[in-house]
Write an enzyme that holds these catalytic residues in place. Sequence first.
Site, PDB file in Angstrom:
ATOM      1  N   ASP A 228      49.977  27.824  42.887  1.00 27.72           N
ATOM      2  CA  ASP A 228      49.202  26.918  43.728  1.00 27.72           C
ATOM      3  C   ASP A 228      47.733  26.936  43.292  1.00 27.72           C
ATOM      4  OD1 ASP A 228      48.605  25.141  45.783  1.00 27.72           O
ATOM      5  OD2 ASP A 228      48.218  26.739  47.224  1.00 27.72           O
TER       6      ASP A 228
ATOM      7  N   HIS B  32      45.961  31.673  51.573  1.00 26.35           N
ATOM      8  CA  HIS B  32      47.306  31.492  52.094  1.00 26.35           C
ATOM      9  C   HIS B  32      47.521  32.420  53.283  1.00 26.35           C
ATOM     10  CE1 HIS B  32      48.805  29.996  47.907  1.00 26.35           C
ATOM     11  NE2 HIS B  32      48.244  29.030  48.619  1.00 26.35           N
TER      12      HIS B  32
ATOM     13  N   SER C   1      45.364  33.928  47.310  1.00 29.31           N
ATOM     14  CA  SER C   1      46.556  34.296  48.073  1.00 29.31           C
ATOM     15  C   SER C   1      46.662  35.819  48.125  1.00 29.31           C
ATOM     16  CB  SER C   1      47.807  33.661  47.440  1.00 29.31           C
ATOM     17  OG  SER C   1      48.952  33.902  48.236  1.00 29.31           O
ATOM     18  N   THR C   2      47.721  36.395  47.582  1.00 27.41           N
ATOM     19  CA  THR C   2      47.938  37.839  47.674  1.00 27.41           C
ATOM     20  C   THR C   2      46.764  38.612  47.078  1.00 27.41           C
ATOM     21  OG1 THR C   2      50.284  37.417  47.385  1.00 27.41           O
ATOM     22  CG2 THR C   2      49.557  39.698  47.195  1.00 27.41           C
TER      23      THR C   2
ATOM     24  N   MET D  57      49.932  35.209  43.966  1.00 27.25           N
ATOM     25  CA  MET D  57      51.197  35.004  43.285  1.00 27.25           C
ATOM     26  C   MET D  57      51.534  33.514  43.254  1.00 27.25           C
ATOM     27  SD  MET D  57      54.850  36.770  44.164  1.00 27.25           S
ATOM     28  CE  MET D  57      56.256  36.623  43.070  1.00 27.25           C
TER      29      MET D  57
END
Length: 369
Positions: free
Chosen positions: A313, A217, A191-192, A310
């Site tokens: 997940d 994401h 993600s991030t 973050m």
Amino acid sequence: MIIDDSAVVRSVLQEILQKHHGIQVIGAAPDPIFALQRMQTQWPDVIVLDVEMPRMDGITFLKKIMAEHPTPTVICSSLTEAGAETTIQAMEAGAVSIITKPTVKLTEFLRDYEDEFLTAIREAAGARLRPQALRRPPPPPTPPFSTPAARASLSAERANEKLTADAVLAPPSGRSAMARTTDQFIAVGTSTGGTQALEYLFGCLPATTPGIVVVQHMPPMYTKSFAARLNERSPMKIKEAETGDRILAGHALIAPGGKHLVVRRNGAQYDVEVVDGPLVSRHRPSVDVLFRSVAKSAGANALGIIMTGMGDDGARGLKEMFDAGARTIAQDEASCVVFGMPKEAIKHGGARDVMGLEALPTVMQSFGR
């Protein structure tokens, strides 16, 4: 520091943010020139930045800041709603996340999405902007703000945003997946900070690398462009996944934004299915959904890697892969932009190994040999 030529945006955002403990708005400016004057005396931890402004546009300002004084920046602009190009430019310039604001009912939007603004800003505050990471595209836009349709559906899904992969796939049965075959592959969730990390990985991986499936994401409209950019910079062939695509050595499939990606076994081979479904662990695509499907269909024929991001997940899904016999890896804290998802995966007991970003290409190339 809030930089936006709209007095309404500056006023409402300042009101929203400064009432929360731990957040201080040190200033609000109508353009980057005014902002720079104020920032010389007090430099912010996070910048909220518009794109289209007088005297200097936001992308130019962002490039200047990232070159001279790297600072986590959240882009908040209506221009990003028009398509992927402005978003890609912001990502390349160094934005930590991107919020697409509407052109109508702006005040209502700012107030209704207060929690999401707070999440984006707190996430940015925890981001580590390493010099080497800044030369690669930074994180994707924050999913809830991608399009009007996504915003319209978000409120209806909020009650279910804690759903697990059970909402899309049945839990693993406990039976072992098929024994090892000649087809083996790698599943990656991030993600991030993931876009920087993925560009680094794919730039290092040769065309002989086992097939790769990726959940990054990212909302709709952006994943196809992102996959195309990775494809231009990698010896591997990379595309946005479509139902029926086979997982092949030298190829990588990127989960489409707004859809879940599921791996299926087809004899001794593996292909993917793109499916609808609710948000899982607050995301669609969800790493948990991908990893669960891999645990069920591939077992020890797969390598699972959870990377910077973050939240949590993928933590449960990686544990399911581990329990099914897969090799599993979590990216280490030192090389993560945000050490959230890997940390949770380690806590859940799903990571057999923990290693830095620079070590991953070697492991991925040699998997299954």
